[in-house]
Design a protein around this motif. Structure first.
Motif, PDB file in Angstrom:
ATOM      1  N   PRO A  16       1.683 -58.344  21.555  1.00 53.85           N
ATOM      2  CA  PRO A  16       2.827 -58.330  20.639  1.00 53.85           C
ATOM      3  C   PRO A  16       3.876 -57.286  21.045  1.00 53.85           C
ATOM      4  N   LEU A  17       4.406 -57.454  22.250  1.00 50.77           N
ATOM      5  CA  LEU A  17       5.376 -56.505  22.794  1.00 50.77           C
ATOM      6  C   LEU A  17       6.619 -57.243  23.257  1.00 50.77           C
ATOM      7  N   ILE A  18       7.769 -56.632  22.999  1.00 47.57           N
ATOM      8  CA  ILE A  18       9.041 -57.169  23.482  1.00 47.57           C
ATOM      9  C   ILE A  18       9.642 -56.137  24.430  1.00 47.57           C
ATOM     10  N   GLN A  19       9.921 -56.547  25.641  1.00 48.33           N
ATOM     11  CA  GLN A  19      10.585 -55.677  26.605  1.00 48.33           C
ATOM     12  C   GLN A  19      12.038 -55.517  26.186  1.00 48.33           C
ATOM     13  N   ALA A  20      12.510 -54.285  26.164  1.00 50.87           N
ATOM     14  CA  ALA A  20      13.897 -54.025  25.757  1.00 50.87           C
ATOM     15  C   ALA A  20      14.856 -54.634  26.774  1.00 50.87           C
ATOM     16  N   PRO A  21      15.847 -55.392  26.296  1.00 49.97           N
ATOM     17  CA  PRO A  21      16.867 -55.902  27.212  1.00 49.97           C
ATOM     18  C   PRO A  21      17.816 -54.761  27.574  1.00 49.97           C
ATOM     19  N   MET A  22      18.024 -54.530  28.858  1.00 49.36           N
ATOM     20  CA  MET A  22      18.824 -53.385  29.311  1.00 49.36           C
ATOM     21  C   MET A  22      20.038 -53.869  30.102  1.00 49.36           C
ATOM     22  N   ALA A  23      21.119 -54.124  29.396  1.00 45.77           N
ATOM     23  CA  ALA A  23      22.330 -54.656  30.017  1.00 45.77           C
ATOM     24  C   ALA A  23      22.854 -53.718  31.092  1.00 45.77           C
ATOM     25  N   GLY A  24      23.141 -54.302  32.228  1.00 42.07           N
ATOM     26  CA  GLY A  24      23.745 -53.557  33.316  1.00 42.07           C
ATOM     27  C   GLY A  24      22.764 -53.009  34.331  1.00 42.07           C
ATOM     28  N   VAL A  25      21.465 -52.985  33.995  1.00 40.38           N
ATOM     29  CA  VAL A  25      20.491 -52.420  34.937  1.00 40.38           C
ATOM     30  C   VAL A  25      19.322 -53.350  35.209  1.00 40.38           C
ATOM     31  N   GLN A  26      19.370 -54.552  34.681  1.00 38.93           N
ATOM     32  CA  GLN A  26      18.231 -55.455  34.822  1.00 38.93           C
ATOM     33  C   GLN A  26      18.708 -56.891  34.930  1.00 38.93           C
ATOM     34  N   ASP A  27      17.942 -57.688  35.668  1.00 38.76           N
ATOM     35  CA  ASP A  27      18.218 -59.118  35.722  1.00 38.76           C
ATOM     36  C   ASP A  27      16.961 -59.881  35.320  1.00 38.76           C
ATOM     37  N   SER A  28      16.885 -61.130  35.696  1.00 34.69           N
ATOM     38  CA  SER A  28      15.765 -61.967  35.278  1.00 34.69           C
ATOM     39  C   SER A  28      14.422 -61.528  35.853  1.00 34.69           C
ATOM     40  N   ALA A  29      14.402 -60.815  36.972  1.00 34.00           N
ATOM     41  CA  ALA A  29      13.138 -60.439  37.616  1.00 34.00           C
ATOM     42  C   ALA A  29      12.239 -59.638  36.678  1.00 34.00           C
ATOM     43  N   LEU A  30      12.797 -58.683  35.942  1.00 38.35           N
ATOM     44  CA  LEU A  30      11.983 -57.895  35.023  1.00 38.35           C
ATOM     45  C   LEU A  30      11.491 -58.763  33.867  1.00 38.35           C
ATOM     46  N   ALA A  31      12.353 -59.579  33.315  1.00 40.39           N
ATOM     47  CA  ALA A  31      11.958 -60.463  32.211  1.00 40.39           C
ATOM     48  C   ALA A  31      10.822 -61.390  32.639  1.00 40.39           C
ATOM     49  N   ILE A  32      10.911 -61.920  33.839  1.00 36.66           N
ATOM     50  CA  ILE A  32       9.873 -62.810  34.370  1.00 36.66           C
ATOM     51  C   ILE A  32       8.554 -62.052  34.513  1.00 36.66           C
ATOM     52  N   ALA A  33       8.603 -60.864  35.096  1.00 35.58           N
ATOM     53  CA  ALA A  33       7.386 -60.066  35.302  1.00 35.58           C
ATOM     54  C   ALA A  33       6.719 -59.721  33.980  1.00 35.58           C
ATOM     55  N   VAL A  34       7.515 -59.325  32.995  1.00 37.52           N
ATOM     56  CA  VAL A  34       6.966 -58.956  31.687  1.00 37.52           C
ATOM     57  C   VAL A  34       6.353 -60.180  31.012  1.00 37.52           C
ATOM     58  N   SER A  35       7.053 -61.296  31.030  1.00 39.31           N
ATOM     59  CA  SER A  35       6.514 -62.516  30.429  1.00 39.31           C
ATOM     60  C   SER A  35       5.224 -62.943  31.119  1.00 39.31           C
ATOM     61  N   ASN A  36       5.208 -62.909  32.434  1.00 41.24           N
ATOM     62  CA  ASN A  36       4.004 -63.297  33.169  1.00 41.24           C
ATOM     63  C   ASN A  36       2.840 -62.339  32.932  1.00 41.24           C
ATOM     64  N   ALA A  37       3.145 -61.092  32.531  1.00 43.11           N
ATOM     65  CA  ALA A  37       2.096 -60.112  32.242  1.00 43.11           C
ATOM     66  C   ALA A  37       1.550 -60.267  30.826  1.00 43.11           C
ATOM     67  N   GLY A  38       2.148 -61.150  30.020  1.00 40.40           N
ATOM     68  CA  GLY A  38       1.616 -61.433  28.697  1.00 40.40           C
ATOM     69  C   GLY A  38       2.417 -60.917  27.528  1.00 40.40           C
ATOM     70  N   ALA A  39       3.485 -60.186  27.778  1.00 39.01           N
ATOM     71  CA  ALA A  39       4.366 -59.738  26.696  1.00 39.01           C
ATOM     72  C   ALA A  39       5.609 -60.627  26.702  1.00 39.01           C
ATOM     73  N   MET A  40       6.617 -60.261  25.939  1.00 35.87           N
ATOM     74  CA  MET A  40       7.847 -61.051  25.923  1.00 35.87           C
ATOM     75  C   MET A  40       8.916 -60.347  26.736  1.00 35.87           C
ATOM     76  N   GLY A  41       9.271 -60.955  27.871  1.00 33.43           N
ATOM     77  CA  GLY A  41      10.362 -60.433  28.679  1.00 33.43           C
ATOM     78  C   GLY A  41      11.688 -60.764  28.030  1.00 33.43           C
ATOM     79  N   SER A  42      12.681 -59.915  28.272  1.00 36.12           N
ATOM     80  CA  SER A  42      14.010 -60.112  27.682  1.00 36.12           C
ATOM     81  C   SER A  42      15.082 -60.063  28.756  1.00 36.12           C
ATOM     82  N   LEU A  43      16.025 -60.985  28.673  1.00 31.66           N
ATOM     83  CA  LEU A  43      17.172 -60.998  29.564  1.00 31.66           C
ATOM     84  C   LEU A  43      18.380 -60.475  28.795  1.00 31.66           C
ATOM     85  N   PRO A  44      18.977 -59.365  29.237  1.00 35.06           N
ATOM     86  CA  PRO A  44      20.191 -58.870  28.589  1.00 35.06           C
ATOM     87  C   PRO A  44      21.382 -59.713  29.039  1.00 35.06           C
TER      88      PRO A  44
END
Length: 146
Positions: A16-44
């Protein structure tokens, strides 16, 4: 008899975790990794054009079957003010020079766009599992599209 505990589901994630969307410093790669690890990845999405949003969402759906979040800003964009912009650019010029950064590479005007019809059109095609907003909610007609 063994009693089975029902594990609550958080939008189909393992954790039950949501990765913080971080506009300007992140793209889809982090969101994908977090989602694949079992939490909810976020795309800013506040700094993405509709075309870039489409490209990033395509990468997400091609690289994970897990839930993900897209996050937008809901604010009234202030009009560009060249005089104000000149003041901050001049105040920071020496630091950019010291660090070897190109001050002219920073686009003029506001860097974050509010949720609008163009990005709602993109969301219509992808139907992301979760859509979140910062600084309020969009107009009712736009929110109804989500």
């Amino acid at each position: 008899m063994t009693k089975r505990m029902h594990k609550p589901s958080f939008f189909g994630t393992e954790f039950p975790l949501i990765q913080a969307p971080m506009a300007g410093v992140q793209d889809s790669a982090l969101a994908i990794a977090v989602s694949n690890a079992g939490a909810m990845g976020s795309l800013p999405c506040a700094m993405l054009s509709a075309d870039t949003l489409r490209r990033e969402l395509t990468a997400i759906v091609q690289n994970t079957q897990r839930p993900y979040n897209v996050n937008f800003f809901c604010h009234t964009a202030r009009p560009a003010n060249p005089q104000q912009e000149s003041v901050w650019r001049n105040a920071l010029r020496q630091y950019y020079s010291e660090l070897g950064l190109d001050l002219a590479a920073i686009p003029a005007g506001p860097g974050r766009a509010p949720f609008d019809n163009d990005v709602a059109d993109v969301l219509d095609a992808f139907r992301p599992p979760v859509v979140s907003f910062h600084f309020g909610l969009p107009e009712a007609q736009l929110l109804a599209r989500v």
